[in-house]
Motif scaffolding. Structure first.
Motif, short mmCIF file in Angstrom:
data_model
loop_
_atom_site.label_atom_id
_atom_site.label_comp_id
_atom_site.label_asym_id
_atom_site.label_seq_id
_atom_site.Cartn_x
_atom_site.Cartn_y
_atom_site.Cartn_z
N UNK A 124 -84.74 39.04 16.81
CA UNK A 124 -83.32 39.20 16.50
C UNK A 124 -82.56 39.73 17.72
N UNK A 125 -83.16 40.67 18.45
CA UNK A 125 -82.55 41.22 19.65
C UNK A 125 -82.33 40.11 20.69
N UNK A 126 -83.32 39.24 20.85
CA UNK A 126 -83.20 38.13 21.81
C UNK A 126 -82.11 37.15 21.38
N UNK A 127 -82.03 36.86 20.09
CA UNK A 127 -80.98 35.98 19.58
C UNK A 127 -79.61 36.58 19.85
N UNK A 128 -79.46 37.87 19.59
CA UNK A 128 -78.19 38.56 19.82
C UNK A 128 -77.82 38.52 21.30
N UNK A 133 -78.74 36.30 23.54
CA UNK A 133 -78.39 34.93 23.88
C UNK A 133 -76.98 34.59 23.38
N UNK A 134 -76.66 35.00 22.16
CA UNK A 134 -75.35 34.73 21.60
C UNK A 134 -74.26 35.42 22.41
N UNK A 135 -74.45 36.69 22.76
CA UNK A 135 -73.46 37.42 23.56
C UNK A 135 -73.20 36.69 24.87
N UNK A 136 -74.24 36.20 25.50
CA UNK A 136 -74.10 35.49 26.76
C UNK A 136 -73.29 34.21 26.57
N UNK A 137 -73.59 33.46 25.51
CA UNK A 137 -72.88 32.20 25.26
C UNK A 137 -71.42 32.44 24.90
N UNK A 138 -71.14 33.53 24.16
CA UNK A 138 -69.76 33.82 23.77
C UNK A 138 -68.88 34.16 24.97
N UNK A 152 -71.68 39.13 12.04
CA UNK A 152 -71.36 37.93 11.26
C UNK A 152 -71.58 36.66 12.09
N UNK A 153 -71.22 36.71 13.37
CA UNK A 153 -71.39 35.55 14.25
C UNK A 153 -72.86 35.19 14.40
N UNK A 154 -73.72 36.20 14.49
CA UNK A 154 -75.14 35.93 14.69
C UNK A 154 -75.76 35.25 13.46
N UNK A 155 -75.18 35.48 12.28
CA UNK A 155 -75.68 34.81 11.07
C UNK A 155 -75.43 33.31 11.12
N UNK A 170 -77.84 30.10 15.69
CA UNK A 170 -79.29 29.93 15.63
C UNK A 170 -79.77 29.47 16.98
N UNK A 171 -80.89 30.02 17.49
CA UNK A 171 -81.41 29.56 18.77
C UNK A 171 -81.68 28.05 18.79
#
Length: 173
Positions: free
Chosen positions: A90-94, A96-101, A158-161, A164-165
């Motif tokens: 979950x930490x890795x997904x978060x 990755x998402x922060x970087x993409x945002x 909410x965004x992380x839900x 998805x990788x």
């Protein structure tokens, strides 16, 4: 009980069958262990601080009361080791998402699978709300009011839900 990981060090190049990482494990804000996985498919090692033995056993017992974890391959009974593995994933997904945002305006379209992205220019903070309004206007004209969800304007949890990788190859528009 709130169990969390901090100080995650992930080595993608050494992750073969499982995630290769080290992390500090906390329960209710109290550091009690270090977790590590060598990435070869074996179980995660949890080395608890013997002065925090009671916290370790309380965390282990707490995780044993949780419902089985469900994956696309079926379910399994949770252990502290598998729970920590999930927290690291979950930490890795978060991360990755922060970087993409930071690089794209990410959105979903109602009734369609996938994650879409529009390249974003680096903007000062004051210009971001104006840019978000412009993106919203563009998406509303393309997909109708309520026909999309802009992840950049959602609270991160909410965004992380919605993220998805498996959607990491987002479609640019």
């Amino acid at each position: 009980m709130k169990i969390e990981v901090k100080n995650v060090k992930y080595m993608a190049s050494m992750s073969e069958e499982t995630l290769c990482y080290t992390a500090t494990v906390y329960a209710d804000g109290k550091k009690f262990a270090t977790a590590s996985n060598r990435g070869f498919g074996g179980e995660t090692d949890i080395d608890y601080d013997h002065s925090q033995k009671a916290v370790y056993f309380a965390a282990r017992d707490y995780v044993a009361t949780l419902p089985d974890a469900v994956t696309e391959w079926g379910g399994y009974e949770q252990s502290l080791e598998s729970f920590v593995d999930d927290l690291v994933a979950d930490w890795l997904t978060m991360r990755e998402l922060k970087s993409k945002l930071k690089k794209k305006w990410l959105f979903t379209v109602k009734g369609k699978d996938g994650l879409y992205g529009i390249k974003r220019s680096p903007s000062p903070a004051s210009a971001l709300s104006l840019a978000a309004a412009s993106i919203n206007l563009h998406l509303t004209s393309a997909h109708g009011k309520g026909g999309y969800t802009l992840l950049n304007t959602l609270p991160l949890d909410e965004a992380v839900k919605l993220y998805s990788p498996s959607n990491s190859g987002s479609k640019s528009g």
